[in-house]
Design a protein around this motif. Sequence first.
Motif, PDB file in Angstrom:
ATOM      1  N   UNK A   6      82.935  15.157  49.634  1.00 43.21           N
ATOM      2  CA  UNK A   6      82.954  16.193  49.231  1.00 43.21           C
ATOM      3  C   UNK A   6      81.177  16.902  48.115  1.00 43.21           C
ATOM      4  N   UNK A   7      81.219  15.881  47.170  1.00 40.82           N
ATOM      5  CA  UNK A   7      80.137  16.606  46.550  1.00 40.82           C
ATOM      6  C   UNK A   7      78.484  16.915  47.715  1.00 40.82           C
ATOM      7  N   UNK A   8      78.258  16.393  48.652  1.00 45.42           N
ATOM      8  CA  UNK A   8      77.600  17.057  49.369  1.00 45.42           C
ATOM      9  C   UNK A   8      77.930  18.302  49.888  1.00 45.42           C
ATOM     10  N   UNK A   9      78.674  18.961  50.593  1.00 44.55           N
ATOM     11  CA  UNK A   9      79.476  19.311  50.959  1.00 44.55           C
ATOM     12  C   UNK A   9      80.183  20.605  50.213  1.00 44.55           C
ATOM     13  N   UNK A  10      79.668  20.438  48.858  1.00 38.22           N
ATOM     14  CA  UNK A  10      80.352  21.598  48.036  1.00 38.22           C
ATOM     15  C   UNK A  10      78.812  22.120  47.001  1.00 38.22           C
TER      16      UNK A  10
ATOM     17  N   UNK B 288      74.249  18.623  43.271  1.00 39.26           N
ATOM     18  CA  UNK B 288      75.342  17.860  44.300  1.00 39.26           C
ATOM     19  C   UNK B 288      74.640  16.751  43.994  1.00 39.26           C
ATOM     20  N   UNK B 289      74.777  15.679  42.993  1.00 37.35           N
ATOM     21  CA  UNK B 289      74.013  14.529  42.459  1.00 37.35           C
ATOM     22  C   UNK B 289      76.208  13.753  42.149  1.00 37.35           C
ATOM     23  N   UNK B 290      75.650  12.980  41.409  1.00 36.88           N
ATOM     24  CA  UNK B 290      76.622  12.000  41.468  1.00 36.88           C
ATOM     25  C   UNK B 290      75.859  10.704  40.886  1.00 36.88           C
ATOM     26  N   UNK B 291      77.087  10.467  39.402  1.00 37.48           N
ATOM     27  CA  UNK B 291      78.182  11.921  38.404  1.00 37.48           C
ATOM     28  C   UNK B 291      77.430  12.953  39.020  1.00 37.48           C
ATOM     29  N   UNK B 292      78.675  14.436  38.612  1.00 44.29           N
ATOM     30  CA  UNK B 292      78.158  15.422  38.010  1.00 44.29           C
ATOM     31  C   UNK B 292      80.017  16.148  37.594  1.00 44.29           C
ATOM     32  N   UNK B 293      79.152  16.965  36.773  1.00 42.94           N
ATOM     33  CA  UNK B 293      80.624  17.740  36.309  1.00 42.94           C
ATOM     34  C   UNK B 293      80.917  19.342  36.221  1.00 42.94           C
ATOM     35  N   UNK B 294      81.393  19.205  37.715  1.00 47.32           N
ATOM     36  CA  UNK B 294      82.113  19.740  38.531  1.00 47.32           C
ATOM     37  C   UNK B 294      81.270  20.420  39.281  1.00 47.32           C
ATOM     38  N   UNK B 295      81.873  20.997  39.647  1.00 53.73           N
ATOM     39  CA  UNK B 295      81.816  23.164  40.090  1.00 53.73           C
ATOM     40  C   UNK B 295      81.824  24.540  38.936  1.00 53.73           C
ATOM     41  N   UNK B 296      82.428  24.155  38.409  1.00 61.66           N
ATOM     42  CA  UNK B 296      82.490  25.158  37.601  1.00 61.66           C
ATOM     43  C   UNK B 296      82.335  25.033  36.694  1.00 61.66           C
TER      44      UNK B 296
END
Length: 289
Positions: A114-118, A133-141
Motif C-alpha cells: 500500500x505505501x509504495x503504491x500511494x 512513501x516511507x514507513x511509518x507515515x502520517x497518511x496520504x491526506x
Amino acid sequence: MSASHSVKEAPYYFVPGESPHPVRTAVTLLAMGVGAATWINGVAFGKWILLVGLAGLIASLWVWFADAIRESEGGLNSRRVDVSYRWGMSWFIFSEVMFFAGFFGALWYVRTVTTPTLGDLDHRLFLWPDFVAVWPNLGPAGVVEEFQTVGPFWLPTINTALLLTSGLTLTISHHALRASHRAKAIFWLAATVLLGFIFVGVQTYEYIHAYADLNLKFNSGAFGSLFYMLTGFHGFHVLLGATMLTVILVRLMRGHFTATHHFGFEGAAWYWHFVDVVWLGLYLFVYWF
C-alpha cells in the motif's frame, strides 16, 4: 487436564455426563459481546453488561475446569482422553497462529504494497502530491497527528530477555517434573510466572510512555493501529498464559501431576512457548524493521 493417577483409570474413554457449563459459558460470552457493542456505541450501561459477562465467564470457567481437574485426579482420564486433550490444544494453538498471521500479513501488506503504491507517480500527481512513501507515515491526506515510533531499546529488548528467560525456566521446571523433582519444578515454574507478570508490567509502562511522550495512539494511522493490535493482543496472551501457569503452579503445590501424566502442565507450556515465538516476530518486524 492431566491423568495424574491411574488407580481408577477408565478402560477405554471417559465420557462425562450432561453439563450446564457450555451453555453458561456461551451466555456469558454473549453478554460480553452485547455489553462491548453497546458500550462502544455510547450506551452508558453497556460497560456494566460487559463486566457482568466477564465475571460470569470467569466463574463459569472456574467451575468447569474444577470439574475437569477432579475427573483427572480421580483417574477417569485414560490414554485416549489424554490424546484428545493434546489434539485439542494443538488445534487451539494453530488457530492462534492464524490469528496473529492475519495481523502480521496486514503489517506486511500496508508496508510493502500500500505505501509504495500511494507514493507512485500517478498518486502523487493527481491525488496526494505531498505524500512521502516511507514507513511509518502520517497518511496520504496528512490527517494523522505527528507521532514517534517505539524503538527496540530499551523496554522491548528487556521484555525480549524476560520472555526468553521464562521459556528457559519453564523448560527446566518441566524436566524437573519429569524427573519427579517436585520442589525444583515448583521453584522454576514460580520463576516463570514471575517473569511473565513482570513482562506485562513493563509493557504497561511502555504503553504509557508511547501514549504520553510519543503521541503514539490507536488512531495514529495504520502503524498505530497495527502496533497496538499486535502488541496488545500479544500482551493479553501473555497475561492469559501467566494465569494458566499460575493455576498449574497451585496444582503442583497441591501434589497434582506425576512424572508420566501431566498434560495440564504440558499444554500450558506449549501455549507459553507459542507466546515466546510470537514475541520474537513482533520484536523484529514491529520494533526493528
